[in-house]
Design an enzyme around this catalytic site. Structure first.
Site, short mmCIF file in Angstrom:
data_model
loop_
_atom_site.label_atom_id
_atom_site.label_comp_id
_atom_site.label_asym_id
_atom_site.label_seq_id
_atom_site.Cartn_x
_atom_site.Cartn_y
_atom_site.Cartn_z
N CYS A 1 0.83 -1.20 0.00
CA CYS A 1 0.00 0.00 0.00
C CYS A 1 0.87 1.25 0.00
O CYS A 1 1.81 1.37 0.79
CB CYS A 1 -0.91 -0.01 1.22
SG CYS A 1 -1.95 1.47 1.37
N CYS B 1 -17.58 22.18 43.45
CA CYS B 1 -18.22 21.04 44.10
C CYS B 1 -17.87 19.78 43.30
O CYS B 1 -18.40 19.59 42.19
CB CYS B 1 -19.72 21.26 44.18
SG CYS B 1 -20.62 19.97 45.06
#
Length: 439
Positions: free
Chosen positions: A58, A425
């Site tokens: 490839c 918180c």
């Protein structure tokens, strides 16, 4: 493909030696440079440059790797050494041409400056980067279009190539490989591939590089040393299969994810040939491949590049499993008030609270205070460690806090902290504590 802005092709040569590739022209791109079709009779634009055409399976990864070599001016994906059919990706990948000896090969035309890099250096990189003993294939890519081939432009290039094959064969034989199957021919004609194949890895950033190298080097030095994997057979581990050659996807994963990772589950790099003693089910020829192991056995494997968001999603499932912490981190859940982890963390000594997945420090005990709410509270986070997001769930308008590295949900920030400060918180279950070590 590297763009040489000062070079423009302004006309077709009357003999038809140069032809523009189909659909190449894009006048809106200021960096545009058309690709050309060349023959072996063509002379370089300047005697300072030379070129060679290489096929190693490839062409996507080969193009990127070859053009990264210092002294290489350009690398162009294309087709060559075919007869009787169209030089196009659609044609050469037809099932009828899979075993066609006249099929075109996927190749890369490498243009280089011989004053900066020798042909021998390029060819050594070429042979070391794939398995030249395989016939009409590289790994899972099977067909005549994936054959190993060197297409030269002169008898001198042919002689150099054949001499290197003669030098390389004994090294491969010693390592247990068969005969080199690479064909060496004079180039007839090179056809640039379609535009979407050029710079494919750059245009498709979330993929992988096929690594089919044998590990055999021309210098005779075994690059990949045998490694003891006994530590990887104990507990939870992350193993990243790296490339023995240049792999842009591996570098991208390191930059985007691994370089910032400081989690408690060890992350270790290995080459595909260094996995002895591990029970792996995912194919290992693609780089990077990320493996999540428990006591040496693969629990999950991801082939190819993975971004930070998805990496931490997988890691969350692997480390936190179906715990309350997972629900908080990825489903925006909330710890119960005064939960067990809160009780452990509310009075810890001097130190920092870190992201349970990435290990990056988020909050410092020096900024912690007792809000009486039943959740960990801080006046501020550590600089540049969290991000803020609008949260309109449950009919409320709040500001959500997430970890910048892993993206997990941490909690919310409010304006009711001590002395007019903020109150962060934060859920304790998605944190870990790290005592401060004074230097």
């Amino acid at each position: 493909m590297k763009i040489v802005k000062s070079l423009f092709y302004i006309a077709l040569i009357a003999t038809g030696v140069f032809t523009f590739a189909k659909n190449q022209l894009n006048t809106t791109n200021p960096n545009y440079q058309p690709k050309v079709t060349t023959t072996s009779k063509e002379m370089p634009a300047t005697k300072q440059l030379d070129s060679i055409v290489l096929g190693e399976g490839c062409f996507w990864g080969a193009e990127k790797r070859l053009e990264a070599l210092p002294g290489v001016i350009d690398a162009v994906s294309g087709y060559a050494d075919g007869r009787g059919l169209e030089a196009s990706y659609r044609e050469i990948t037809q099932r009828k041409n899979k075993n066609n000896p006249d099929n075109y090969a996927e190749v890369v035309k490498v243009t280089f400056n011989p004053q900066q890099i020798s042909l021998e250096t390029i060819l050594k990189d070429y042979f070391e980067a794939h398995d030249p003993t395989q016939v009409n294939r590289q790994g899972n890519d099977i067909g005549t279009q994936y054959r190993s081939t060197v297409l030269t432009n002169s008898d001198e290039q042919t002689q150099i190539t054949n001499a290197l094959i003669k030098e390389y064969q004994p090294l491969l034989t010693k390592a247990g490989y068969g005969e080199i199957a690479t064909s060496v021919k004079l180039l007839d004609q090179f056809h640039p591939a379609e535009e979407y194949h050029q710079d494919y890895l750059q245009k498709n950033p979330n993929g992988y590089c096929p690594d089919h190298s044998t590990g055999v080097k021309f210098d005779g030095i075994e690059q990949v040393a045998k490694i003891d994997n006994s530590e990887l057979q104990i507990g939870k581990q992350i193993v990243v299969i790296d490339s023995e050659n240049y792999c842009p996807y591996c570098e991208k994963f390191k930059k985007d994810v691994a370089d910032d990772y400081q989690g408690s589950i060890p992350l270790t790099y290995r080459y595909a040939s260094q996995l002895d003693g591990l029970d792996i089910t995912t194919e290992t020829w693609a780089t990077p491949t990320i493996l999540f192991l428990n006591n040496g056995k693969e629990v999950f494997g991801h082939r190819g590049y993975i971004d930070a968001e998805n990496f931490y999603k997988v890691l969350g499932g692997f480390k936190l499993e179906d715990s309350e912490a997972y629900k908080v981190a990825f489903q925006k859940g909330t710890d119960g008030r005064f939960c067990k982890q809160y009780e452990i963390f509310k009075n810890t000594p001097d130190g920092q609270f870190i992201d349970k997945l990435s290990g990056v420090a988020l909050f410092d005990t020096r900024d912690r205070f007792n809000s009486g709410t039943g959740w960990l509270s801080f006046t501020k986070p550590i600089d540049n460690s969290v991000t803020e997001h609008l949260d309109t769930s449950y009919g409320m308008v709040r500001t959500e806090i997430r970890s910048k590295t892993s993206g997990i949900h941490l909690g919310h920030v409010f304006d009711d902290g001590p002395n007019g400060q903020k109150r962060y918180c934060i859920n304790a279950t998605v944190l870990e504590f790290k005592p401060r070590i004074d230097v």
